[in-house]
Write a protein that holds these residues in place. Sequence first.
Motif, PDB file in Angstrom:
ATOM      1  N   GLU A 148      60.365  49.791  39.668  1.00 51.29           N
ATOM      2  CA  GLU A 148      59.356  49.323  40.621  1.00 51.29           C
ATOM      3  C   GLU A 148      59.859  49.399  42.061  1.00 51.29           C
ATOM      4  OE1 GLU A 148      57.882  46.475  37.009  1.00 51.29           O
ATOM      5  OE2 GLU A 148      58.942  45.586  38.700  1.00 51.29           O
ATOM      6  N   ILE A 149      61.107  49.027  42.267  1.00 47.22           N
ATOM      7  CA  ILE A 149      61.665  49.081  43.623  1.00 47.22           C
ATOM      8  C   ILE A 149      61.737  50.516  44.120  1.00 47.22           C
ATOM      9  CG2 ILE A 149      63.751  48.705  44.997  1.00 47.22           C
ATOM     10  CD1 ILE A 149      64.281  46.204  43.229  1.00 47.22           C
ATOM     11  N   ILE A 150      62.253  51.406  43.295  1.00 48.92           N
ATOM     12  CA  ILE A 150      62.367  52.811  43.713  1.00 48.92           C
ATOM     13  C   ILE A 150      60.988  53.405  43.955  1.00 48.92           C
ATOM     14  CG2 ILE A 150      63.067  55.122  42.962  1.00 48.92           C
ATOM     15  CD1 ILE A 150      65.463  53.882  41.589  1.00 48.92           C
ATOM     16  N   THR A 151      60.037  53.098  43.084  1.00 46.72           N
ATOM     17  CA  THR A 151      58.679  53.627  43.241  1.00 46.72           C
ATOM     18  C   THR A 151      58.029  53.095  44.514  1.00 46.72           C
ATOM     19  OG1 THR A 151      58.482  53.795  40.822  1.00 46.72           O
ATOM     20  CG2 THR A 151      56.445  53.896  42.099  1.00 46.72           C
ATOM     21  N   ALA A 152      58.269  51.822  44.820  1.00 51.40           N
ATOM     22  CA  ALA A 152      57.718  51.244  46.046  1.00 51.40           C
ATOM     23  C   ALA A 152      58.324  51.893  47.287  1.00 51.40           C
ATOM     24  CB  ALA A 152      57.960  49.734  46.066  1.00 51.40           C
ATOM     25  N   MET A 153      59.638  52.121  47.262  1.00 53.94           N
ATOM     26  CA  MET A 153      60.286  52.778  48.399  1.00 53.94           C
ATOM     27  C   MET A 153      59.761  54.209  48.574  1.00 53.94           C
ATOM     28  SD  MET A 153      62.170  50.409  49.671  1.00 53.94           S
ATOM     29  CE  MET A 153      60.955  49.231  49.020  1.00 53.94           C
TER      30      MET A 153
END
Length: 415
Positions: A148-153
């Motif tokens: 989720e963090i990587i996708t958000a970034m």
Amino acid sequence: MQHIIDRFISYVTIDSQSDPESETTPSTKKQWDIARKLAKDLESIGMEEVSLDNKGYIMATLASNCEEAIPVIGFISHYDTSPDFSGKDVKPRVIPEYDGKDIVLHEKDSILLSPSYFEELSQYKGQTLIVTDGTTLLGADDKAGITEIITAMEFLIRNPEIKHGKIRVGFTPDEEIGRGAHHFDVEKFGADWAYTVDGSQIGELEYENFNAASAHITASGKSVHPGYAKGKMVNAISLINRLIAQLPEKEVPEHTEGREGFFHIHKLSGSIEQAELEMIIRDHDLESFEKRKALLKELVASLNLENEACFSIEVKDQYFNMKEKITPVFHIVEIAKEAMESVGVTPIIKPIRGGTDGSQLSYMGLPCPNIFAGGHNFHGKYEYLPVQSMMKAVDVIVKICEITRNKKLQPHERN
């Protein structure tokens, strides 16, 4: 949707279990496999200042695209999985449009994921689920958070019209064995505050956790032939049993919930000559926590008076309730709450009946509430992850970045 599914599956199929018996960091060599992949993935989406240190800690930066001074915020997850259940050869299965019925995880062994037992499963009818094959855990704890963090970034990089301040990302090893924050360089991370993306069901927002301690108690006895033992034998096992019998009967995990604390005996071994007990002590309230530790020491002292100093005890504090550090900067919780509500997620604010890296990080100078990653039934074969929850978590992360910029907060407000 397929993009986030593929990313998640690429992570959970890498075995990265941690090992509590190891003294290295990371505790297992195999954690390096996913650490190196994550560092490459961060670079490939366009993150800057990507680093992987000699302890397995990954950090990266998404630069501010605003001219004004905005607090630096961070998002943190861990890439190890629990040693409680096998994480080798994870074979995730995607179930589109879940029909609300039993899911056969492993037909041969009749392993079912059933809403009749896991009632919360019913709320995901019609959604896409990712489940196990019944022989391993899934690894959503916390590879869902990482995804989720990587996708958000990646979303923010591809949509520069969304204005935000400097964002820091951190991925850690060994969280599942309580060491995730031990070598985390808060100064290097350089954030005013952060969020661990390590909660369970959609909507969870947590800024309270247990105060925690461990206790190791040893009873020493005297072994004598049982036929001639009267007045001579001292049975260490019996002594330990006497201690256990004096603990509050209902103040154990199986009889407590919410903010109720407990004593939990998790290991017991011994012989007539020597018996050992290991337990954990938990309480959300600091005063009650201190009383629990004091009670245990008093029981040992009392039994020693009766049995000629047969007991020894060692109590060690493990972590403390992060509420003490987050309350003074409560706007960081309110930002997360506002972010959830603005993307259609109902916040579920409740205390964590456990610990979190955010607790240790908060006491290290980085206030760090916890937000949901979306998975359920962590650490076992019944673990599952609704994909729509993952997608909402991405939305929340992005919205937190937007709101932080729009609030016009100054960086020094964290203190």
